[in-house]
Design a protein around this motif. Structure first.
Motif, PDB file in Angstrom:
ATOM      1  N   GLY A 137      48.990  49.256  46.097  1.00 40.28           N
ATOM      2  CA  GLY A 137      48.763  49.247  47.543  1.00 40.28           C
ATOM      3  C   GLY A 137      49.260  47.983  48.205  1.00 40.28           C
ATOM      4  O   GLY A 137      49.725  47.045  47.554  1.00 40.28           O
ATOM      5  N   GLY A 138      49.141  47.971  49.523  1.00 44.97           N
ATOM      6  CA  GLY A 138      49.667  46.872  50.322  1.00 44.97           C
ATOM      7  C   GLY A 138      49.017  45.531  50.051  1.00 44.97           C
ATOM      8  O   GLY A 138      49.664  44.488  50.149  1.00 44.97           O
ATOM      9  N   ALA A 139      47.715  45.542  49.718  1.00 48.62           N
ATOM     10  CA  ALA A 139      47.015  44.278  49.469  1.00 48.62           C
ATOM     11  C   ALA A 139      47.617  43.555  48.271  1.00 48.62           C
ATOM     12  O   ALA A 139      47.804  42.324  48.300  1.00 48.62           O
TER      13      ALA A 139
ATOM     14  N   GLY B 290      35.000  42.785  41.683  1.00 51.14           N
ATOM     15  CA  GLY B 290      34.192  43.971  41.917  1.00 51.14           C
ATOM     16  C   GLY B 290      33.708  44.548  40.605  1.00 51.14           C
ATOM     17  O   GLY B 290      33.926  43.984  39.527  1.00 51.14           O
ATOM     18  N   LYS B 291      33.051  45.682  40.682  1.00 52.71           N
ATOM     19  CA  LYS B 291      32.498  46.315  39.495  1.00 52.71           C
ATOM     20  C   LYS B 291      33.610  46.797  38.565  1.00 52.71           C
ATOM     21  O   LYS B 291      34.624  47.327  39.020  1.00 52.71           O
ATOM     22  N   VAL B 292      33.399  46.626  37.275  1.00 50.62           N
ATOM     23  CA  VAL B 292      34.341  47.128  36.281  1.00 50.62           C
ATOM     24  C   VAL B 292      34.425  48.650  36.394  1.00 50.62           C
ATOM     25  O   VAL B 292      33.399  49.335  36.446  1.00 50.62           O
ATOM     26  N   GLY B 293      35.659  49.156  36.454  1.00 49.05           N
ATOM     27  CA  GLY B 293      35.849  50.594  36.542  1.00 49.05           C
ATOM     28  C   GLY B 293      35.854  51.148  37.947  1.00 49.05           C
ATOM     29  O   GLY B 293      36.248  52.297  38.170  1.00 49.05           O
ATOM     30  N   ASP B 294      35.425  50.368  38.935  1.00 51.28           N
ATOM     31  CA  ASP B 294      35.428  50.825  40.329  1.00 51.28           C
ATOM     32  C   ASP B 294      36.872  50.861  40.825  1.00 51.28           C
ATOM     33  O   ASP B 294      37.593  49.857  40.757  1.00 51.28           O
ATOM     34  N   ARG B 295      37.329  51.982  41.343  1.00 54.44           N
ATOM     35  CA  ARG B 295      38.736  52.120  41.742  1.00 54.44           C
ATOM     36  C   ARG B 295      39.116  51.148  42.860  1.00 54.44           C
ATOM     37  O   ARG B 295      40.257  50.697  42.940  1.00 54.44           O
TER      38      ARG B 295
ATOM     39  N   ALA C 206      40.749  46.049  46.424  1.00 54.07           N
ATOM     40  CA  ALA C 206      42.122  46.552  46.341  1.00 54.07           C
ATOM     41  C   ALA C 206      42.228  47.482  45.152  1.00 54.07           C
ATOM     42  O   ALA C 206      41.688  47.191  44.083  1.00 54.07           O
ATOM     43  N   ARG C 207      42.897  48.569  45.354  1.00 54.34           N
ATOM     44  CA  ARG C 207      43.131  49.493  44.255  1.00 54.34           C
ATOM     45  C   ARG C 207      44.294  48.985  43.402  1.00 54.34           C
ATOM     46  O   ARG C 207      44.909  47.957  43.709  1.00 54.34           O
TER      47      ARG C 207
END
Length: 369
Positions: A240-242, A261-266, A236-237
Motif C-alpha cells: 500500500g501507499g504507506a 500492532g498485533k501479530v497477525g493483524d492485517r 499499514a497492510r
C-alpha cells in the motif's frame, strides 16, 4: 525573467511526454531556463549528453501544444486564486529541494509555511481501525512542538485522522493531493479540506484537470516524504501507499517511525515488517518520538522549576557545570569538579530523578532545558 513567464515554460516542459522532473532539471541545468529549452533547435539539444533524438523530437514536436496547455493552466490558477511556487524560487520548500525527484512546481490553496521548523508526515492504511485512529490522534495531540506542521494525503483512514487531529489542536496541516484542484478526493472530505485551508494548505503538483487516478497517488507520496523531517506510519497492510511513502522517506535519508500492532493483524503487517527489517524505528508515544528526534516540547520552561528547587552545594555545582557546557560525559565532570566516579554518578542520578537532566548514550548528560 518574471515568475509567471518561467512558470509557464516549466509547466509546458513537464507536460511533454517522456519529460519527468529529473530529466527536466538536467535540461534546465544545461540550457539555463525553461524558455531556452523551447527556443533551442533539435540539433543543439542533441549535443547535450543523455538527450537522444527521441526526446529532442518529442520536445520540438509537442512544444506548441504544451505551451497552450500551460497558458490555460495559469489562467485557471489566477481565476481560482491558487498560489504557486517553483523549484528555482528561493522560498521553495528546502527539505523537498534536496530530493532528486522533487517536483518542478507546486500549486496550493491556503497558508502554506514553506519551511516550518518541525515537519512530520503521518500516513497509514485507508481501512483503519479505532485503535489506529486513536493512536494517530494521541501522537499528534501530545507532540506539543513549536512551529509544527503535519503532512498527510487526505485519503480515507489514517490520513484523515491525522488531518483531523491537527485541525483540532490548531496545528497547521498540509494535505498533499493526488489530483488537480478541479477535483477533490475523497469528496467526503470536503468539509475537512475547508478547515485545512484555514490553518494549513491543500497542495498538489498536478494540473487542474488531472483526475484522482490510481497511478497518481504513489507519485504524490514522494512529496509527503520529501516535505518532512520524519515519517510516522500508523497501521499499514503488507502492500500500500504507506509503505511506499516509508520506502521513499528512507531513500531520502529521512527518519521513519512505525507504530507496532498485533501479530497477525492485517492492518499491522506493514508496520511490523518495517520494524522487523529495520526500515523504521518502533514508536509508542510522542515523547519517544521527540527523544529520538532530539526535539524539545513547547512546555513551560524547566528553568522555572529549577529556580524553585533547593540543591545541595555539590549537586548545584554539577548542575551549573552542565548548564554551562550543554552536554558532557561523566569523566569530564569528575575531572573538572574533582569528584569520584561514585559521587558523580550519585549526583547525576539524583538530578535525573528530579527531572532536571537527561541521561544520553555513552554516559553523557545534558539539562532538560
Amino acid at each position: 525573467m518574471q515568475k509567471g513567464s518561467e512558470l509557464k515554460y516549466l509547466i509546458a516542459l513537464k507536460a511533454i511526454p517522456m519529460v519527468g522532473d529529473i530529466l527536466a532539471r538536467r535540461l534546465l541545468a544545461a540550457f539555463s531556463s525553461a524558455e531556452n529549452i523551447f527556443r533551442i533547435s533539435v540539433s543543439d539539444m542533441l549535443k547535450m549528453p543523455g538527450v537522444g533524438k527521441n526526446i529532442a523530437d518529442h520536445i520540438h514536436g509537442n512544444k506548441d501544444k504544451a505551451l497552450a496547455l500551460a497558458e490555460k493552466e495559469l489562467e485557471y490558477v489566477e481565476k481560482e486564486n491558487i498560489k504557486t511556487v517553483h523549484f528555482y524560487e528561493q522560498n521553495y520548500p528546502e527539505r523537498l529541494k534536496h530530493c532528486i525527484d522533487a517536483p518542478l512546481y507546486l500549486f496550493y490553496k491556503g497558508d502554506f509555511k514553506l519551511n516550518a521548523k518541525h515537519v512530520i508526515s503521518v500516513v497509514g492504511t485507508r481501512s483503519s481501525t479505532v485503535y489506529g485512529r486513536n493512536m494517530c490522534s494521541k501522537l499528534i495531540k501530545n507532540l506539543k512542538l513549536s512551529d509544527l506542521q503535519i503532512v498527510s494525503g487526505m485519503a480515507y483512514g489514517i490520513d484523515t485522522a491525522a488531518h483531523q487531529a491537527a485541525v483540532e489542536e490548531s496545528i497547521p496541516t498540509i494535505a498533499v493531493l493526488g489530483h488537480g484542484f478541479n477535483h477533490l478526493y475523497p469528496p467526503e472530505n470536503k468539509a475537512l479540506s475547508e478547515k485545512i485551508i484555514q490553518n494549513g494548505a491543500l497542495l498538489t503538483e498536478f494540473l487542474s484537470f488531472e483526475k484522482p487516478d490510481r497511478e497518481h497517488f504513489p507519485i504524490r507520496n514522494r512529496i509527503i516524504a520529501g516535505l518532512s523531517d520524519a515519517t510516522i506510519v500508523v497501521e499499514a497492510r503488507s502492500k500500500g501507499g504507506a509503505l511506499i511513502t516509508a520506502e521513499i522517506a528512507n531513500s531520502y535519508n529521512r527518519d521513519v517511525f512505525s507504530v507496532p500492532g498485533k501479530v497477525g493483524d492485517r492492518n499491522s503487517k506493514g508496520c511490523n515488517w518495517l520494524i522487523r527489517t529495520n526500515r523504521a524505528m518502533l514508536l509508542e508515544s510522542a515523547e519517544q518520538f521527540k527523544y529520538y528526534m532530539n526535539w524539545e516540547s513547547e512546555e513551560k520552561p524547566q528553568k522555572q522549576t529549577v529556580m524553585n528547587m533547593v540543591l545541595d552545594p555539590k549537586t548545584q555545582e554539577v548542575f551549573d557545570f552542565l548548564k554551562d557546557n550543554n552536554e558532557c560525559d561523566i569523566d569530564k565532570i569528575c575531572r573538572t569538579l574533582n569528584l569520584s566516579m561514585n559521587n558523580a554518578a550519585t549526583i547525576l542520578l539524583d538530578l535525573e530523578f528530579q527531572g532536571l537532566i537527561n541521561s544520553l548514550p555513552g554516559k553523557r548528560y545534558c539539562l532538560k532545558i
